[in-house]
Design a protein around this motif. Structure first.
Motif, PDB file in Angstrom:
ATOM      1  N   PRO A 114       0.815  -1.235   0.000  1.00 54.11           N
ATOM      2  CA  PRO A 114       0.000   0.000   0.000  1.00 54.11           C
ATOM      3  C   PRO A 114       0.834   1.265   0.000  1.00 54.11           C
ATOM      4  O   PRO A 114       0.508   2.229  -0.704  1.00 54.11           O
ATOM      5  N   ILE A 115       1.932   1.289   0.786  1.00 54.61           N
ATOM      6  CA  ILE A 115       2.753   2.502   0.845  1.00 54.61           C
ATOM      7  C   ILE A 115       3.400   2.783  -0.504  1.00 54.61           C
ATOM      8  O   ILE A 115       3.571   3.943  -0.909  1.00 54.61           O
ATOM      9  N   GLU A 116       3.766   1.725  -1.252  1.00 58.20           N
ATOM     10  CA  GLU A 116       4.371   1.903  -2.571  1.00 58.20           C
ATOM     11  C   GLU A 116       3.340   2.399  -3.576  1.00 58.20           C
ATOM     12  O   GLU A 116       3.643   3.238  -4.438  1.00 58.20           O
ATOM     13  N   ARG A 117       2.121   1.896  -3.463  1.00 58.88           N
ATOM     14  CA  ARG A 117       1.059   2.370  -4.359  1.00 58.88           C
ATOM     15  C   ARG A 117       0.750   3.837  -4.097  1.00 58.88           C
ATOM     16  O   ARG A 117       0.553   4.621  -5.026  1.00 58.88           O
ATOM     17  N   LEU A 118       0.706   4.201  -2.810  1.00 55.28           N
ATOM     18  CA  LEU A 118       0.471   5.608  -2.462  1.00 55.28           C
ATOM     19  C   LEU A 118       1.606   6.483  -2.973  1.00 55.28           C
ATOM     20  O   LEU A 118       1.377   7.591  -3.501  1.00 55.28           O
ATOM     21  N   VAL A 151       2.816   0.188 -10.465  1.00 55.88           N
ATOM     22  CA  VAL A 151       2.859   0.101  -9.004  1.00 55.88           C
ATOM     23  C   VAL A 151       1.550   0.645  -8.419  1.00 55.88           C
ATOM     24  O   VAL A 151       0.951   0.045  -7.525  1.00 55.88           O
ATOM     25  N   PHE A 152       1.092   1.791  -8.924  1.00 57.57           N
ATOM     26  CA  PHE A 152      -0.146   2.383  -8.419  1.00 57.57           C
ATOM     27  C   PHE A 152      -1.338   1.444  -8.607  1.00 57.57           C
ATOM     28  O   PHE A 152      -2.201   1.327  -7.732  1.00 57.57           O
ATOM     29  N   LEU A 153      -1.364   0.725  -9.750  1.00 58.58           N
ATOM     30  CA  LEU A 153      -2.464  -0.189 -10.031  1.00 58.58           C
ATOM     31  C   LEU A 153      -2.319  -1.527  -9.310  1.00 58.58           C
ATOM     32  O   LEU A 153      -3.189  -2.391  -9.422  1.00 58.58           O
ATOM     33  N   GLY A 154      -1.196  -1.701  -8.609  1.00 54.89           N
ATOM     34  CA  GLY A 154      -1.017  -2.918  -7.823  1.00 54.89           C
ATOM     35  C   GLY A 154      -0.549  -4.111  -8.616  1.00 54.89           C
ATOM     36  O   GLY A 154      -0.714  -5.247  -8.175  1.00 54.89           O
ATOM     37  N   ARG A 155       0.076  -3.859  -9.766  1.00 56.70           N
ATOM     38  CA  ARG A 155       0.532  -4.981 -10.592  1.00 56.70           C
ATOM     39  C   ARG A 155       1.883  -5.486 -10.096  1.00 56.70           C
ATOM     40  O   ARG A 155       2.724  -4.700  -9.665  1.00 56.70           O
ATOM     41  N   PRO A 156       2.129  -6.799 -10.194  1.00 54.58           N
ATOM     42  CA  PRO A 156       3.435  -7.338  -9.793  1.00 54.58           C
ATOM     43  C   PRO A 156       4.533  -6.790 -10.683  1.00 54.58           C
ATOM     44  O   PRO A 156       4.292  -6.404 -11.832  1.00 54.58           O
TER      45      PRO A 156
END
Length: 461
Positions: free
Chosen positions: A12-16, A445-450
């Motif tokens: 979550p912190i990386e997506r933010l 990263v924002f979209l949560g993709r590996p």
């Protein structure tokens, strides 16, 4: 390594952080435009400086080595320009401070967002142990005799590498298989791209590393791997002081190729025995038959990127990884060869007027603006025809029976590079404004993709 440190889906912190990096730049631009709307010259200069500065900052925090240094220099120069323009145009100091804070926030957030992704790239190309029984196959005629010019057999002996010279009438594939059967645990090829493909196929099938020694005429594979094509002897260091990574291979009707295969116009041109030594003259003599008013369109049937069927194309280019193409000749360079995708380009020129228009765009390096130009990526691509098809594969002329089926072999080849190699293709070394690769990484990263497989050459940056 703890599970939470392993490359995978972003936290979550990386997506933010990725969202912050992408959102802070438009915020800085908006603040800038509001404050400079009455001074257009200053506005243009400061917008350019801000875009270059933040983009260079993204590169500096997500790359290493020379590329990081170049990006850092660009960031410093852009900041200097931004400050100079702000003072010369009597820009509001509080507003200028807000712009700098947002720009710094975007760069810092990008570092947080991409830190693990960068680490996963670096882990992909670790130093490799020295092989016990390394073998280098050599084509003494390749590149006008570079094997003898650089005394490669002597250089191999100094490094403990067994040198095998290809003699007239010998089969390169059989020599490679024989070397593996005798215990070779790393095998290289000193020759052109066609020879590299043959030995790479053998190496991939047996799961041993392959070393590219650029003694061919053009050495496109070496170029895209980030090797110095003029440092032939230095390429041997991959055997004794190398790093290893995996790259894709591609196949055409089961035959491995490392660069590209051309059908249509270029497929016909390379059939001429004179083409290799006199390209312009051969093309001038052949093009009227291929593009003139009485020319019969090639029977090349395929499915386009939109799923629509096509009955012809002037040129079809299928590559082992997509090329960055501004012009058709030379086939450009590839940012990466580990995407698990083929690059597909089709060009259709229907009449003389379109030929003139394409030639003009080609000269300007704007081929993508031509209406008959289409490019996309695929894991598999098929071309059908009513008869045998002339194909140029890694510069060699072939005639194949349809259907012509292209496929990718993701990560099939273990590749060794010298530790001192740049390891980046020209396409990868180029720093572009608002780099698609960095923006795409932040968006992923924002979209949560590996983390997907990046060009492993980045490990040596």
């Amino acid at each position: 390594m703890a599970d939470h440190d392993r490359p995978g889906r972003p936290r979550p912190i990386e997506r933010l952080a990725a969202f912050t990096a992408l959102a802070a730049l438009p915020g800085a631009l908006t603040t800038l435009i509001v404050g400079a709307v009455m001074n257009w010259a200053a506005l243009v200069a400061t917008v350019a400086a801000l875009l270059v500065g933040v983009t260079a900052g993204w590169h500096a925090v997500s790359h290493r080595g020379m590329r990081r240094a170049m990006a850092g220099l660009g960031m410093v120069l852009a900041l200097a320009l931004l400050v100079a323009v702000a003072f010369l145009s009597d820009f509001s100091l509080p507003r200028f401070a807000v712009i700098l804070v947002l720009a710094a926030l975007s760069t810092t957030a990008a570092r947080v967002a991409l830190r693990r992704r960068e680490g996963s790239v670096a882990a992909a190309g670790r130093p490799a142990a020295k092989p016990v029984r390394p073998v280098l196959l050599m084509n003494p005629k390749s590149g006008g005799g570079k094997v003898g010019q650089f005394r490669l057999p002597d250089e191999c002996r100094r490094r403990g590498i067994k040198a095998v010279l290809l003699k007239p009438g010998e089969d390169l594939r059989e020599l490679a298989e024989e070397a593996v059967a005798r215990g070779a645990d790393a095998i290289g090829m000193a020759g052109g791209d066609g020879s590299q493909a043959i030995v790479a196929e053998v190496a991939a099938r047996h799961g041993i590393p392959h070393v590219v020694v650029p003694t061919g005429t053009r050495n496109h594979l070496a170029l895209d791997l980030g090797l110095d094509r003029d440092d032939v002897v230095g390429a041997l260091d991959a055997f004794v002081d190398g790093v290893e990574r995996r790259i894709d291979l591609a196949t055409i009707n089961g035959r491995v190729f490392v660069n590209n295969a051309s059908l249509g116009l270029y497929g016909r041109l390379v059939q001429s025995p004179q083409y290799r030594d006199a390209k312009l003259k051969t093309a001038a003599e052949t093009l009227p038959d291929l593009l003139g008013p009485d020319a019969v369109p090639p029977d090349l049937r395929f499915i386009g990127p939109d799923g629509a069927p096509h009955s012809t194309a002037t040129v079809i280019l299928v590559s082992n990884g997509p090329y960055q193409l501004d012009r058709l000749e030379g086939h450009g360079t590839r940012e990466r060869m580990d995407s698990g995708r083929l690059g597909v380009v089709t060009l259709t020129i229907r009449d003389a007027a379109e030929a003139v228009r394409f030639t003009t765009l080609q000269a300007a390096g704007r081929v993508r603006r031509f209406p008959g130009w289409h490019e996309w990526t695929a894991e598999r691509f098929e071309v059908r025809s009513g008869g045998p098809v002339a194909v140029g594969v890694d510069g060699e002329a072939l005639t194949l029976e349809p259907p012509i089926v292209f496929a990718t072999l993701p990560g099939a080849l273990r590749l060794r590079l010298p530790r001192h190699a740049v390891g980046l293709s020209p396409a990868r070394r180029a720093v572009h404004l608002l780099s698609r690769s960095t923006v795409a990484d932040l968006a992923a990263v924002f979209l949560g993709r590996p983390a997907d497989r990046q060009q492993p050459a980045d490990e040596t940056r």
